[in-house]
Design a protein around this motif. Sequence first.
Motif, PDB file in Angstrom:
ATOM      1  N   MET A   1       0.788  -1.233  -0.054  1.00 50.40           N
ATOM      2  CA  MET A   1      -0.115   0.093   0.160  1.00 50.40           C
ATOM      3  C   MET A   1       0.936   1.248   0.102  1.00 50.40           C
ATOM      4  SD  MET A   1      -2.680   1.225   2.934  1.00 50.40           S
ATOM      5  CE  MET A   1      -3.698   2.676   2.751  1.00 50.40           C
ATOM      6  N   LEU A  30       8.232   1.492   7.433  1.00 48.78           N
ATOM      7  CA  LEU A  30       6.978   2.063   7.140  1.00 48.78           C
ATOM      8  C   LEU A  30       7.607   3.488   5.747  1.00 48.78           C
ATOM      9  CD1 LEU A  30       3.765   2.109   6.815  1.00 48.78           C
ATOM     10  CD2 LEU A  30       3.880   3.581   8.771  1.00 48.78           C
ATOM     11  N   GLU A  33       6.741   2.844   2.089  1.00 55.79           N
ATOM     12  CA  GLU A  33       5.529   2.897   1.587  1.00 55.79           C
ATOM     13  C   GLU A  33       4.969   4.456   1.396  1.00 55.79           C
ATOM     14  OE1 GLU A  33       2.649   0.334   3.432  1.00 55.79           O
ATOM     15  OE2 GLU A  33       4.460  -0.785   4.486  1.00 55.79           O
ATOM     16  N   LYS A 325      -2.877   2.914   7.669  1.00 57.27           N
ATOM     17  CA  LYS A 325      -2.527   1.539   7.363  1.00 57.27           C
ATOM     18  C   LYS A 325      -3.184   0.572   8.346  1.00 57.27           C
ATOM     19  CE  LYS A 325       1.687  -1.796   6.869  1.00 57.27           C
ATOM     20  NZ  LYS A 325       1.293  -1.818   5.412  1.00 57.27           N
TER      21      LYS A 325
END
Length: 441
Positions: A1, A30, A33, A325
């Motif tokens: 994502m 993270l 992303e 998320k």
Amino acid sequence: MAFKVGLLGLGTVGSGTAAILLDPAQRHPLLKELKIHRVGVRSLDKARAVDLPVEQLTTDLESIVTDPEVDVVVEVMGGLEPARSLMLKAIAHGKHVVTANKAAIARYGDEIFTAANAAGVYVLIEAAVAGGIPVIEPLKQSLCANRIQAVTGIVNGTTNYILSRMQSEGSDFNEVLADAQRLGYAEADPTADVDGLDAADKVAILASLAFGGRIKLPEVHCEGIRSVSAADIAYAEKLGFVIKLLATAKRDAVGEDEAEQLQVRVHPTLVPKSHPLASVNGVYNAILIEGDPVGQVMFFGPGAGSGPTASAVVADILNIAAILKVGRDTVVQPDGKPLLDPLLACSHQHYSKITPIDELVTRFYARVLTQDSPGVIGKLGTCFGNHEVSLESVVQTGLRDDSAEIVVITHYVREGNFREALAEIQSMESVQSIASVLRVL
């Protein structure tokens, strides 16, 4: 994502932010992303500190805040407009906002946060105060179990650099300011820094978070450092103090039946050398928080610059990405709006009551130039006593330009009483001038 970021501004902080987003290796996983989707700039032809494809750049800033693909709008343009309007338009289009803009938040925070709460989006502001020092989120989260009593900080690197050099070199303000401008530590127009306006913006934000109420910026008492002289620095040194521009927010003592009040103020202050903030020098910032039950905790580090400020900006983006998320933004209230994390959102609505500066109770330092004649110190002491001002020390330090120089330090007194005493002293025939007045921590 992938989480798509719309970046408004590619100057010092914007370039630093883009550099982190483009180089996620060995940082939080993270971060991989997060994707830069579009970047708003004033000119497409300007040379950039970071290399971005030209198709990602646009001068149409509104197209970024209204783009349905953008998840987070990052405002690092600075200034009041169009930054305020763009943030409000982003919020209206359901975008989360990250900003480093302390001036816009201090002046329009009520409007911006009210709109964000109504829209069910976050506005995160870690980079707006003290650059790379993490202090906003600790106030919201790590220290949220505490009853905060006071927040005291050195939150402007330019003034701290100037005062530090005045102390170490014995130089005058104007001389050090000119050198600071030459070296890039001070702006060509240093007004916001040296007159305390930048620090006032920041302490208004800190006070709002620490005490859970909005702050009206015009009610923040603000004095700068232009009047601090080399003589004051030298006398402070002899008396066991250093002079710092302090931003202070603290609960005020009030009677049982009175509403709680806050002191929120910025001014140069004599700080005892034993105090934790006394050793913070150069362009560094530090913020001391006092709470119950934690006691004292201090945050120290670089208060500005591309890397430090960008570090705080990206941390806020990651906070929002983490929420998206795990799907917390999909939890809705009965009215259909997303349920915001109460430790991240700014939800307070009321305005805090600020104690007028005349009612402040503090200690003072004053330097008085008088005729070199018998009985002058006695007259000063009598005048102060008549206005209920108790003196801790009175020292005649010698002659300056054929005038006797008398330095006094008071016990804790009401500011209004002290100012009335000074007005009477100023009118005395034997008094030539009150050269300096500073508060004492």
